[in-house]
Design a protein around this motif. Structure first.
Motif, PDB file in Angstrom:
ATOM      1  N   LEU A 130     -12.541  14.689 -19.960  1.00 35.90           N
ATOM      2  CA  LEU A 130     -11.440  13.737 -20.039  1.00 35.90           C
ATOM      3  C   LEU A 130     -11.889  12.314 -19.737  1.00 35.90           C
ATOM      4  N   GLU A 131     -11.405  11.385 -20.555  1.00 34.21           N
ATOM      5  CA  GLU A 131     -11.659   9.966 -20.304  1.00 34.21           C
ATOM      6  C   GLU A 131     -10.727   9.444 -19.219  1.00 34.21           C
ATOM      7  N   LYS A 132     -11.110   8.319 -18.658  1.00 33.92           N
ATOM      8  CA  LYS A 132     -10.241   7.636 -17.712  1.00 33.92           C
ATOM      9  C   LYS A 132      -9.645   6.400 -18.422  1.00 33.92           C
ATOM     10  N   PRO A 133      -8.458   5.960 -18.053  1.00 30.10           N
ATOM     11  CA  PRO A 133      -7.525   6.702 -17.209  1.00 30.10           C
ATOM     12  C   PRO A 133      -7.036   7.958 -17.912  1.00 30.10           C
ATOM     13  N   VAL A 134      -6.688   8.976 -17.131  1.00 30.41           N
ATOM     14  CA  VAL A 134      -6.406  10.279 -17.708  1.00 30.41           C
ATOM     15  C   VAL A 134      -5.109  10.305 -18.512  1.00 30.41           C
ATOM     16  N   MET A 170     -14.603  11.511 -17.013  1.00 33.17           N
ATOM     17  CA  MET A 170     -15.667  10.571 -17.405  1.00 33.17           C
ATOM     18  C   MET A 170     -15.763   9.403 -16.417  1.00 33.17           C
ATOM     19  N   LEU A 171     -15.912   9.746 -15.137  1.00 29.31           N
ATOM     20  CA  LEU A 171     -16.165   8.731 -14.115  1.00 29.31           C
ATOM     21  C   LEU A 171     -17.686   8.609 -14.025  1.00 29.31           C
ATOM     22  N   ILE A 174     -11.548  -0.374 -15.888  1.00 28.37           N
ATOM     23  CA  ILE A 174     -12.586  -0.196 -14.873  1.00 28.37           C
ATOM     24  C   ILE A 174     -12.024   0.091 -13.485  1.00 28.37           C
ATOM     25  N   GLY A 175     -10.714  -0.095 -13.308  1.00 27.71           N
ATOM     26  CA  GLY A 175     -10.094   0.237 -12.028  1.00 27.71           C
ATOM     27  C   GLY A 175     -10.385   1.662 -11.580  1.00 27.71           C
ATOM     28  N   PRO A 176     -10.257   2.668 -12.481  1.00 24.82           N
ATOM     29  CA  PRO A 176     -10.557   4.042 -12.043  1.00 24.82           C
ATOM     30  C   PRO A 176     -11.981   4.206 -11.516  1.00 24.82           C
ATOM     31  N   HIS A 177     -12.958   3.573 -12.161  1.00 21.53           N
ATOM     32  CA  HIS A 177     -14.342   3.659 -11.691  1.00 21.53           C
ATOM     33  C   HIS A 177     -14.478   3.066 -10.286  1.00 21.53           C
ATOM     34  N   VAL A 178     -13.924   1.877 -10.124  1.00 23.71           N
ATOM     35  CA  VAL A 178     -14.087   1.143  -8.865  1.00 23.71           C
ATOM     36  C   VAL A 178     -13.347   1.832  -7.730  1.00 23.71           C
ATOM     37  N   PHE A 179     -12.088   2.197  -7.958  1.00 16.38           N
ATOM     38  CA  PHE A 179     -11.305   2.839  -6.899  1.00 16.38           C
ATOM     39  C   PHE A 179     -11.881   4.206  -6.537  1.00 16.38           C
ATOM     40  N   GLN A 224      -4.701   7.928 -11.132  1.00 15.82           N
ATOM     41  CA  GLN A 224      -3.562   7.442 -11.896  1.00 15.82           C
ATOM     42  C   GLN A 224      -2.424   7.025 -10.963  1.00 15.82           C
ATOM     43  N   ARG A 225      -2.204   7.801  -9.937  1.00 12.15           N
ATOM     44  CA  ARG A 225      -1.176   7.430  -8.943  1.00 12.15           C
ATOM     45  C   ARG A 225      -1.552   6.132  -8.242  1.00 12.15           C
ATOM     46  N   LEU A 226      -2.832   5.965  -7.979  1.00 12.45           N
ATOM     47  CA  LEU A 226      -3.287   4.736  -7.331  1.00 12.45           C
ATOM     48  C   LEU A 226      -3.087   3.528  -8.238  1.00 12.45           C
ATOM     49  N   LEU A 227      -3.389   3.665  -9.519  1.00  8.10           N
ATOM     50  CA  LEU A 227      -3.143   2.584 -10.465  1.00  8.10           C
ATOM     51  C   LEU A 227      -1.667   2.215 -10.485  1.00  8.10           C
ATOM     52  N   GLY A 228      -0.808   3.228 -10.432  1.00  6.79           N
ATOM     53  CA  GLY A 228       0.626   2.980 -10.415  1.00  6.79           C
ATOM     54  C   GLY A 228       1.055   2.197  -9.185  1.00  6.79           C
ATOM     55  N   ARG A 229       0.449   2.527  -8.036  1.00  2.00           N
ATOM     56  CA  ARG A 229       0.786   1.806  -6.805  1.00  2.00           C
ATOM     57  C   ARG A 229       0.370   0.337  -6.902  1.00  2.00           C
ATOM     58  N   VAL A 230      -0.773   0.103  -7.544  1.00  2.00           N
ATOM     59  CA  VAL A 230      -1.244  -1.279  -7.683  1.00  2.00           C
ATOM     60  C   VAL A 230      -0.255  -2.075  -8.536  1.00  2.00           C
ATOM     61  N   THR A 231       0.149  -1.527  -9.685  1.00  2.00           N
ATOM     62  CA  THR A 231       1.084  -2.253 -10.553  1.00  2.00           C
ATOM     63  C   THR A 231       2.450  -2.396  -9.882  1.00  2.00           C
ATOM     64  N   ASP A 232       2.880  -1.390  -9.124  1.00  2.00           N
ATOM     65  CA  ASP A 232       4.157  -1.489  -8.412  1.00  2.00           C
ATOM     66  C   ASP A 232       4.092  -2.589  -7.347  1.00  2.00           C
ATOM     67  N   GLN A 233       2.960  -2.653  -6.639  1.00  2.00           N
ATOM     68  CA  GLN A 233       2.791  -3.686  -5.601  1.00  2.00           C
ATOM     69  C   GLN A 233       2.835  -5.074  -6.224  1.00  2.00           C
TER      70      GLN A 233
END
Length: 296
Positions: free
Chosen positions: A94-98, A122-123, A176-181, A283-292
């Protein structure tokens, strides 16, 4: 699998399908590229030629000819197709983001769990021996106060990605957020909070809180004209400053990913530290970033 060779299909026909997935699957001694599928049949045929595979116009027919499927498509395309593949009993790269959202990522993760198939993300940094050595040293030393990451590239200024709409829509955070986080999380412990977010002039500034109580800071841009890209990570504390340059070769990393994947499938093992559940966490973490950022 037949004679210890995993019959793999490839979904997608973009840059990564041509440069990494297709050649990587075709070259690996224990995988065979046997089928391809893309939204445009002629594009599927082009990728098929990388491994003398058969291109298919019908996705369900494509699934009938493979043991496992590698995805090289946008997250909104990957999530529903990967769910169907899992339900058909196919193992997944699976590629990121999933997925485009945490809800869709959760549905995919549940489908994988229900089917008992193997999945791997694919991290790519995480399959590099140098990354593993750095993480081993981080954990062996311990007692770090925090961490930081800098990723600056001009990828989205390059015309070769002008048709990759999801990258331009999501920018550096999605790509690149998924790789870094993931790497900060692996170094300092699970990320449990997003403390602060700022987005200015196509640059993301994100402050993360870890389960250990430590903080890490990430600065991300894919609109900075710099070559080679800056991909720096570090932890700091009483023991000093332990840095890591994450630049490397995607092809060799992909070969290690396939090593892990084939071993898991052959051993009928569904769990891996970088399986679909990792994709869901990120994916949940990305969501928290955009929500913040939105003040949510």
């Amino acid at each position: 699998m037949s004679e210890d060779v995993l019959r793999m299909g490839l979904v997608g026909a973009g840059q990564w399908a041509h440069k990494v997935h297709g050649p990587g699957i075709a070259a690996h001694p224990r995988t065979e590229l046997v089928a391809t599928w893309a939204r445009r049949p002629e594009a599927a045929a082009e990728v098929a030629a990388l491994g003398k595979a058969t291109p298919f116009a019908d996705f369900d027919e494509f699934l009938q000819h493979v043991d496992a499927v590698a995805f090289a498509v946008p997250p909104a395309v990957q999530a529903p197709l990967a769910t169907r593949a899992a339900q058909a009993g196919k193992h997944l790269v699976l590629e990121k983001p999933v997925a485009p959202s945490a809800d869709e990522a959760a549905r995919l993760a549940q489908a994988v769990a229900d089917a008992g198939v193997t999945s791997i993300m694919m991290l790519t940094f995480r399959y590099d021996p140098a990354t593993r050595e750095w993480l081993d040293e981080v954990h062996r030393t311990g007692e770090w106060d925090g961490g930081l990451a800098r990723w600056f590239s001009g990828t989205l200024l390059d015309t070769k990605y002008e048709n990759s709409q999801w990258r331009h829509d999501g920018g550096a955070l999605a790509d690149i957020g998924p790789h870094v986080f993931d790497l900060l999380d692996a170094a300092l412990g699970p990320v449990v909070s997003v403390e602060q977010v700022r987005f200015d002039r196509q640059v993301w500034h994100v402050l993360l809180g870890h389960e250990t109580g430590r903080l890490s800071a990430a600065t991300l841009s894919m609109h900075t004209p710099v070559f080679p890209a800056v991909t720096d990570f570090a932890v700091h504390g009483p023991h000093g400053f332990l840095a890591f340059d994450a630049s490397g070769d995607a092809t060799s990393r992909y070969a290690v990913l396939l090593d892990d994947f084939v071993r898991l499938v052959g051993g009928k093992t569904a769990e891996h530290p970088l399986d679909v559940r990792r994709g869901l966490h990120l994916q949940r973490l990305l969501g928290r970033v955009t929500d913040q950022l939105a003040g949510g």
